[in-house]
Motif scaffolding. Structure first.
Motif, PDB file in Angstrom:
ATOM      1  N   LEU A  60       0.158  -3.915  -0.872  1.00 50.35           N
ATOM      2  CA  LEU A  60      -0.194  -4.146  -2.278  1.00 50.35           C
ATOM      3  C   LEU A  60       0.457  -3.102  -3.180  1.00 50.35           C
ATOM      4  O   LEU A  60       0.959  -3.424  -4.270  1.00 50.35           O
ATOM      5  N   ASP A  61       0.459  -1.861  -2.722  1.00 47.25           N
ATOM      6  CA  ASP A  61       1.141  -0.803  -3.482  1.00 47.25           C
ATOM      7  C   ASP A  61       2.642  -1.078  -3.553  1.00 47.25           C
ATOM      8  O   ASP A  61       3.287  -0.831  -4.586  1.00 47.25           O
ATOM      9  N   LEU A  62       3.198  -1.572  -2.459  1.00 45.08           N
ATOM     10  CA  LEU A  62       4.615  -1.927  -2.442  1.00 45.08           C
ATOM     11  C   LEU A  62       4.900  -3.008  -3.478  1.00 45.08           C
ATOM     12  O   LEU A  62       5.901  -2.939  -4.200  1.00 45.08           O
ATOM     13  N   ARG A  63       4.030  -4.016  -3.562  1.00 43.70           N
ATOM     14  CA  ARG A  63       4.240  -5.076  -4.543  1.00 43.70           C
ATOM     15  C   ARG A  63       4.237  -4.531  -5.974  1.00 43.70           C
ATOM     16  O   ARG A  63       5.062  -4.946  -6.802  1.00 43.70           O
ATOM     17  N   ARG A  68       7.602  -3.400 -10.737  1.00 42.92           N
ATOM     18  CA  ARG A  68       8.142  -2.474 -11.749  1.00 42.92           C
ATOM     19  C   ARG A  68       9.660  -2.470 -11.700  1.00 42.92           C
ATOM     20  O   ARG A  68      10.325  -2.449 -12.753  1.00 42.92           O
ATOM     21  N   LEU A  69      10.217  -2.493 -10.495  1.00 41.58           N
ATOM     22  CA  LEU A  69      11.674  -2.515 -10.356  1.00 41.58           C
ATOM     23  C   LEU A  69      12.259  -3.781 -10.956  1.00 41.58           C
ATOM     24  O   LEU A  69      13.264  -3.726 -11.691  1.00 41.58           O
ATOM     25  N   SER A  80      11.242   4.469  -6.326  1.00 40.11           N
ATOM     26  CA  SER A  80       9.794   4.316  -6.131  1.00 40.11           C
ATOM     27  C   SER A  80       9.478   3.147  -5.207  1.00 40.11           C
ATOM     28  O   SER A  80       8.582   3.229  -4.358  1.00 40.11           O
ATOM     29  N   ALA A  81      10.216   2.053  -5.362  1.00 41.58           N
ATOM     30  CA  ALA A  81      10.005   0.901  -4.486  1.00 41.58           C
ATOM     31  C   ALA A  81      10.389   1.243  -3.049  1.00 41.58           C
ATOM     32  O   ALA A  81       9.709   0.835  -2.094  1.00 41.58           O
ATOM     33  N   TRP A  85       7.932   1.289   0.231  1.00 43.29           N
ATOM     34  CA  TRP A  85       8.229   0.601   1.489  1.00 43.29           C
ATOM     35  C   TRP A  85       8.048   1.564   2.662  1.00 43.29           C
ATOM     36  O   TRP A  85       7.426   1.211   3.677  1.00 43.29           O
ATOM     37  N   LEU A  86       8.565   2.767   2.531  1.00 45.49           N
ATOM     38  CA  LEU A  86       8.419   3.757   3.598  1.00 45.49           C
ATOM     39  C   LEU A  86       6.946   4.054   3.870  1.00 45.49           C
ATOM     40  O   LEU A  86       6.520   4.164   5.026  1.00 45.49           O
ATOM     41  N   ALA A  87       6.164   4.184   2.808  1.00 44.73           N
ATOM     42  CA  ALA A  87       4.728   4.452   2.968  1.00 44.73           C
ATOM     43  C   ALA A  87       4.027   3.280   3.638  1.00 44.73           C
ATOM     44  O   ALA A  87       3.101   3.476   4.444  1.00 44.73           O
ATOM     45  N   ALA A  88       4.465   2.060   3.334  1.00 45.40           N
ATOM     46  CA  ALA A  88       3.842   0.876   3.930  1.00 45.40           C
ATOM     47  C   ALA A  88       4.097   0.793   5.430  1.00 45.40           C
ATOM     48  O   ALA A  88       3.308   0.184   6.168  1.00 45.40           O
TER      49      ALA A  88
END
Length: 451
Positions: A60-63, A68-69, A80-81, A85-88
């Motif tokens: 959801l954070d990735l979306r 925004r991008l 940021s995107a 993705w890395l965090a996901a």
């Protein structure tokens, strides 16, 4: 006067004397603790639910970052995107241990029921490697086999879904072209399709497959998402604005599909799930425990050591590493190994810092008197974690996995981790035998010859 305690002692003595000929448990038989075994399964199910829920929340954070991008294409929003993705990937990498056991990730049907392995959403979520030209433009030459691509397509424009203006960019298009032509490399959705759209191909220093590799990931320009006359398909390759709009639409829809698939798996692991997988697994007794250990062993040997590490090492190909566009393969390796350790220890740290803990395989082995098996498996898992941590540290120091597999200082680290994971599997097999369980072949998922 006889006391109550005295009567009890006499009764016990007489009872013991009367039962002196009763059969005794064989010394080599496992000291089965049914309650402890169920506690292991409950802990494992709680961690599965938490880690899949974390994967969903991170998506959801990735979306949000992707939107925004798309709405405002800037270098900051692209970065940021990528970071989102890395965090996901962090929670999802630890869920791979829940594969190979007939659970929701492998067997969840679209109607919410569990079918056979292979009917589930795993491929749509995490399939790799990609024949990336099916999605978007590619370089004429890449380092390794980039997959089947598209028949007749040899340039960075022809044939891709994004470039084909006759195709609407919809969920149906993305889902419908998955494994096009029956080739499993034609991947159109999931983490790695999104990764490709955010980073582009990771090319060598000279932009081809023949030059030396650099330490960086793919370098997709933010102009690939421009919604004005600056639209490109690669630096200097100006395109009609419609191409960038289609690329943004593809990225947004692929992210939505990932969220949809992750939510379905997380919901299936919920204690309140209508399909009741959580309860069935927790109450499944030795059948569930066998599948749990089988999943640990099959990930350790075939999927991680074999398919994800040894093939890339032997072929020396960036296209055969797991996260080849973002150069995040070191985290894939570490997190997959960490997922096995989580099951062994019965512990998982959530993305918000909460620790889910309980009874793990380590506790079970010790609780049933299998101290030698517990110690040897504990040492094997610790050795594997140390060795995959070296790969992780090397990458963070500027020597990513695609350079480590080239030889020199990195290659012994990769080989050492492969050997440790293979040895770890042998100790998982010993634990299965010691607990009186049975499982399928833990080496069935690769044709690689490992130590």
């Amino acid at each position: 006067m006889w006391s109550h305690k005295g009567l009890t002692c006499v009764a016990v003595f007489v009872l013991a004397a009367g039962c002196s000929e009763a059969p005794k448990q064989e010394p080599d038989a496992p000291l089965i603790n049914t309650a402890l075994r169920q506690d292991v399964l409950k802990t494992n199910a709680n961690i599965a639910y938490a880690s899949y829920t974390d994967s969903y929340l991170a998506a959801l954070d990735l979306r949000d970052a992707v939107n925004r991008l798309i709405n405002e294409p800037t270098d900051e929003h692209l970065e940021s995107a990528q970071q989102a993705w890395l965090a996901a990937r962090e929670p999802y990498g630890q869920t791979e241990v829940y594969r190979f056991r007939g659970g929701p990730i492998d067997a969840l049907r679209s109607d919410g029921t569990l079918g056979e392995d292979g009917e589930g959403p795993e491929g749509h979520i995490n399939a790799w490697p990609l024949g990336e030209a099916l999605i978007d433009y590619v370089a004429d030459t890449v380092d390794g086999d980039s997959g089947p691509e598209i028949p007749g397509s040899t340039s960075n424009i022809n044939g891709s879904i994004i470039a084909d203006l006759s195709l609407a960019i919809t969920e149906e298009t993305i889902r419908g072209n998955f494994e096009l032509g029956g080739d499993e490399r034609n991947v159109t959705s999931g983490y790695h399709a999104i990764e490709f759209l955010l980073w582009g191909q990771d090319l060598n220093q000279d932009g081809s497959g023949s030059g030396p590799r650099d330490a960086g990931a793919g370098q997709r320009p933010v102009s690939d998402f421009a919604t004005d006359m600056q639209c490109t398909s690669g630096v200097g390759n100006t395109q009609p604005v419609e191409i960038c709009q289609r690329r943004g639409s593809y990225l947004a829809i692929a992210t939505d599909l990932l969220i949809e698939d992750l939510k379905a798996v997380a919901d299936a692991w919920s204690p309140n799930s209508p399909i009741n997988h959580y309860a069935n697994f927790v109450n499944g007794g030795d059948a569930s425990l066998s599948r749990m250990l089988e999943g640990m062993g099959r990930l350790s040997f075939g999927e991680l050591a074999g398919e994800r590490m040894n093939i890339a090492l032997l072929t020396n190909s960036q296209e055969d590493e797991h996260s080849c566009f973002s150069d995040n393969t070191h985290r894939d390796i570490f997190l997959n190994a960490k997922g096995i350790a989580n099951s062994f220890l019965g512990e998982y740290r959530r993305i918000d810092g909460e620790v889910i803990s309980g009874v793990g395989i380590d506790d079970l082995l010790r609780g049933e008197g299998l101290h030698a098996e517990a110690l040897s498996l504990s040492q094997a898992i610790e050795d594997s974690m140390i060795k995959v941590s070296v790969i992780d540290a090397e990458a963070k120091a500027g020597n990513p996995f695609d350079k480590q597999i080239q030889g020199g200082i990195g290659e012994p680290n990769v080989s050492g981790a492969i050997r440790a994971l293979a040895q770890q599997t042998k100790h998982i097999e010993a634990a299965i035998a010691g607990l009186g369980l049975s499982s399928g072949d833990l080496r069935q998922d690769t044709e690689q010859s490992l130590p």
